[in-house]
Design an enzyme around this catalytic site. Structure first.
Site, PDB file in Angstrom:
ATOM      1  N   ASN A 110       0.854  -1.199   0.000  1.00 25.68           N
ATOM      2  CA  ASN A 110       0.000   0.000   0.000  1.00 25.68           C
ATOM      3  C   ASN A 110       0.886   1.244   0.000  1.00 25.68           C
ATOM      4  O   ASN A 110       2.108   1.135  -0.002  1.00 25.68           O
ATOM      5  CB  ASN A 110      -0.961  -0.024   1.192  1.00 25.68           C
ATOM      6  CG  ASN A 110      -0.215  -0.015   2.511  1.00 25.68           C
ATOM      7  OD1 ASN A 110       0.506   0.929   2.821  1.00 25.68           O
ATOM      8  ND2 ASN A 110      -0.356  -1.082   3.282  1.00 25.68           N
TER       9      ASN A 110
ATOM     10  N   ASP B 232      -4.562  -5.801   5.193  1.00 29.12           N
ATOM     11  CA  ASP B 232      -5.625  -6.555   5.859  1.00 29.12           C
ATOM     12  C   ASP B 232      -5.581  -8.029   5.465  1.00 29.12           C
ATOM     13  O   ASP B 232      -5.973  -8.889   6.232  1.00 29.12           O
ATOM     14  CB  ASP B 232      -6.993  -5.963   5.490  1.00 29.12           C
ATOM     15  CG  ASP B 232      -7.199  -4.629   6.181  1.00 29.12           C
ATOM     16  OD1 ASP B 232      -6.800  -4.520   7.358  1.00 29.12           O
ATOM     17  OD2 ASP B 232      -7.723  -3.692   5.547  1.00 29.12           O
TER      18      ASP B 232
ATOM     19  N   LYS C  45       7.833 -18.253  -9.285  1.00 29.51           N
ATOM     20  CA  LYS C  45       7.151 -17.147  -9.956  1.00 29.51           C
ATOM     21  C   LYS C  45       5.944 -17.682 -10.741  1.00 29.51           C
ATOM     22  O   LYS C  45       6.070 -18.660 -11.482  1.00 29.51           O
ATOM     23  CB  LYS C  45       8.138 -16.459 -10.909  1.00 29.51           C
ATOM     24  CG  LYS C  45       7.568 -15.234 -11.552  1.00 29.51           C
ATOM     25  CD  LYS C  45       8.582 -14.563 -12.459  1.00 29.51           C
ATOM     26  CE  LYS C  45       7.908 -13.451 -13.231  1.00 29.51           C
ATOM     27  NZ  LYS C  45       8.764 -12.906 -14.269  1.00 29.51           N
TER      28      LYS C  45
ATOM     29  N   LYS D 166     -13.923   1.800  15.401  1.00 29.09           N
ATOM     30  CA  LYS D 166     -12.641   1.075  15.510  1.00 29.09           C
ATOM     31  C   LYS D 166     -12.146   1.060  16.957  1.00 29.09           C
ATOM     32  O   LYS D 166     -11.648   0.055  17.452  1.00 29.09           O
ATOM     33  CB  LYS D 166     -11.621   1.801  14.623  1.00 29.09           C
ATOM     34  CG  LYS D 166     -10.671   0.883  13.934  1.00 29.09           C
ATOM     35  CD  LYS D 166     -10.046   1.551  12.733  1.00 29.09           C
ATOM     36  CE  LYS D 166     -10.925   1.336  11.505  1.00 29.09           C
ATOM     37  NZ  LYS D 166     -10.339   1.888  10.292  1.00 29.09           N
TER      38      LYS D 166
ATOM     39  N   LYS E 260     -11.570  -2.580  18.516  1.00 29.87           N
ATOM     40  CA  LYS E 260     -10.210  -3.108  18.681  1.00 29.87           C
ATOM     41  C   LYS E 260      -9.766  -3.153  20.143  1.00 29.87           C
ATOM     42  O   LYS E 260      -8.794  -3.803  20.469  1.00 29.87           O
ATOM     43  CB  LYS E 260      -9.231  -2.283  17.863  1.00 29.87           C
ATOM     44  CG  LYS E 260      -9.587  -2.259  16.382  1.00 29.87           C
ATOM     45  CD  LYS E 260      -8.378  -2.208  15.513  1.00 29.87           C
ATOM     46  CE  LYS E 260      -8.795  -2.105  14.057  1.00 29.87           C
ATOM     47  NZ  LYS E 260      -7.732  -2.510  13.143  1.00 29.87           N
TER      48      LYS E 260
HETATM   49  O1  C5P Z   1      -8.839  -1.730  10.646  1.00 25.89           O
HETATM   50  P1  C5P Z   1      -7.890  -0.677  10.187  1.00 25.89           P
HETATM   51  O2  C5P Z   1      -6.772  -1.225   9.324  1.00 25.89           O
HETATM   52  O3  C5P Z   1      -8.497   0.509   9.551  1.00 25.89           O
HETATM   53  O4  C5P Z   1      -7.234  -0.147  11.542  1.00 25.89           O
HETATM   54  C1  C5P Z   1      -6.172   0.743  11.557  1.00 25.89           C
HETATM   55  C2  C5P Z   1      -5.400   0.588  12.814  1.00 25.89           C
HETATM   56  O5  C5P Z   1      -5.203  -0.779  13.115  1.00 25.89           O
HETATM   57  C3  C5P Z   1      -4.007   1.160  12.690  1.00 25.89           C
HETATM   58  O6  C5P Z   1      -3.586   1.566  13.967  1.00 25.89           O
HETATM   59  C4  C5P Z   1      -3.191  -0.018  12.209  1.00 25.89           C
HETATM   60  O7  C5P Z   1      -1.827   0.119  12.527  1.00 25.89           O
HETATM   61  C5  C5P Z   1      -3.850  -1.152  12.965  1.00 25.89           C
HETATM   62  N1  C5P Z   1      -3.837  -2.444  12.276  1.00 25.89           N
HETATM   63  C6  C5P Z   1      -3.023  -3.441  12.773  1.00 25.89           C
HETATM   64  N2  C5P Z   1      -3.039  -4.676  12.163  1.00 25.89           N
HETATM   65  C7  C5P Z   1      -3.832  -4.926  11.115  1.00 25.89           C
HETATM   66  C8  C5P Z   1      -4.662  -3.919  10.618  1.00 25.89           C
HETATM   67  C9  C5P Z   1      -4.624  -2.672  11.216  1.00 25.89           C
HETATM   68  O8  C5P Z   1      -2.288  -3.211  13.726  1.00 25.89           O
HETATM   69  N3  C5P Z   1      -3.831  -6.113  10.555  1.00 25.89           N
END
Ligand code: C5P
Length: 430
Positions: free
Chosen positions: A220, A288, A298, A349, A353
């Site tokens: 990304n 994600d 490859k 969030k 979380k």
């Molecule tokens: O769910 P989202 O990706 O939008 O959440 C963002 C927050 O979660 C950020 O702090 C990012 O560093 C953390 N994050 C994480 N591990 C993931 C996805 C997001 O620590 N797999």
């Protein structure tokens, strides 16, 4: 980084600048000018190799000081012995620091004026490496750098990019104004009380790369600028910081332990490996999803058309740290990058979380946040009810300033300092 530090701390400071041999030595002329403009007294020592790249005369003209080159100069020794030279400074900066001088420093050699002064000094030392990428990545140089860091020597860079030798990679000296900013941050940190001294922090930063096959990956646009700035800001307030960084082209922030990773799984393992910690700031843009079964070879084009990628969900590092039971850091901070409904998504969030704070920002196309130097954020703190956070909206600031404000807010919340314990059975929301 777009640092806008308080340069006033530089006024009247005394710097011993040791210039070693390397094409980047020419940048020291600019460095000296910028330091002089800000009231720094610069005394310079040039190694013999440095004199192939810049002349003592130009350094003397810009620094408005005598320049020192010779260990066995009777005139120099009678005017200013090498011990005095190394002690009459508030900070010793080696820029550029060549592979050779790093090796001689690590070995404790004193075979010229520069290394003798470095061995004799009782002042903090900052090295700013610059060399060819292969020389930098050579295990010998890396081992020398580790030795120096273990001895408390600070390091700034190198940065990645095009190099004078025509190769591309890590080895460029960081730009003069970034060196000036780091020196200012060093003195600012020295003069301020260190509210996060004794605290440990883990910060994630940058993107992750999730392999599709040995040559392709899912990534990304995260630059890591905000996360790296947070790590630097926490360290400037005295925290002992481990920065777990995905692949970025940024220089390592000064005074921070950096663990480099590629994938989300590696980032999680490294973050957990950095526990126990008082503070976790998850600023990384973690992918994600990963490819469920990355190919060992490859993937080739074929008659069946494009391949189908089956994705698997990555571990959520923020949620894992926030729900780590006794190992949970006392303050867990996440970031939320959204392209619309920023506050609503960020509040959701925060609740989902289990973290304490969320720094929410708008990364919609046109905001310039991804890869840019500025950020406009809202800080959401968990309130009485998870769905009703306390919201502060900050003005558009440089990412360095956002980081400094966040670090200060963290310090204000965690003070007065408590001793770090390896278990925290009562992780009160803060
Ligand atoms: O769910 P989202 O990706 O939008 O959440 C963002 C927050 O979660 C950020 O702090 C990012 O560093 C953390 N994050 C994480 N591990 C993931 C996805 C997001 O620590 N797999």
């Amino acid at each position: 980084m777009s640092a806008t530090p308080d340069y006033s701390v530089l006024d009247g400071k005394r710097l011993l600048l040791i210039i070693s041999g390397g094409i980047a030595a020419y940048k020291c002329l600019e460095l000296i000018r910028r330091l002089r403009e800000r009231g720094v007294r610069v005394r310079a020592v040039l190694t013999q190799a440095a004199q192939q790249f810049v002349t003592p005369l130009s350094v003397a003209a810009l620094s408005e000081e005598k320049v020192y080159t010779d260990l066995f100069s009777l005139t120099d020794e009678s005017e200013m012995g090498h011990i005095r030279l190394s002690r009459e400074a508030d900070l010793v900066v080696v820029a550029p620091a060549s592979a050779d001088i790093l090796a001689r420093m690590a070995a404790g050699m004193a075979n010229d004026l520069a290394t003798t002064a470095l061995l004799a000094t009782d002042k903090p030392v900052l090295v700013v490496p610059a060399m060819n990428v292969m020389m930098w990545t050579n295990p010998a140089t890396q081992a020398n750098v580790r030795i120096l860091e273990q001895r408390g020597i600070r390091r700034l860079g190198p940065a990645a990019g095009d190099m004078a030798c025509g190769e591309v990679g890590s080895g460029r000296m960081v730009e003069p104004m970034e060196i000036v900013a780091a020196i200012a941050a060093f003195f600012a940190g020295q003069s301020a009380s260190k509210p996060l001294a004794g605290r440990r922090a883990v910060v994630t930063s940058g993107p992750t790369h999730e392999p599709i096959d040995p040559v392709r990956y899912i990534a990304n646009r995260s630059s890591g600028k905000q996360g790296h700035a947070v790590a630097a800001a926490l360290a400037a307030l005295g925290a002992d910081v481990t920065l777990v960084s995905g692949p970025v082209t940024l220089a390592d922030p000064m005074g921070v332990r950096v663990v480099r990773v590629e994938t989300a799984a590696e980032m999680l393992a490294a973050s957990q490996g950095a526990l126990p910690a008082d503070i976790a700031v998850c600023a990384a843009a973690v992918a994600d999803w990963r490819v469920a079964a990355a190919a060992g070879d490859k993937v080739k084009k074929g008659p069946d058309g494009p391949p189908t990628l089956t994705l698997a969900e990555n571990p959520d590092i923020l949620a894992t740290l926030a729900q780590a039971g006794p190992a949970r850091p006392r303050l867990v901070v996440g970031f939320a990058a959204e392209t619309r409904d920023v506050l609503a998504y960020a509040a959701a969030k925060l609740a989902k979380k289990g973290c304490d704070w969320i720094v929410a920002n708008d990364v919609a196309t046109g905001t310039g946040t991804f890869g840019g130097d500025d950020n406009q954020v809202h800080l959401l703190r968990r309130g009485a009810a998870p769905e009703a956070p306390l919201i502060e909206t900050w003005p558009r600031l440089s990412k360095t300033e956002v980081a400094a404000r966040l670090a200060q807010a963290i310090a204000d919340t965690l003070s007065p300092p408590i001793a770090l314990s390896t278990s925290n059975n009562n992780p009160e929301p803060v």
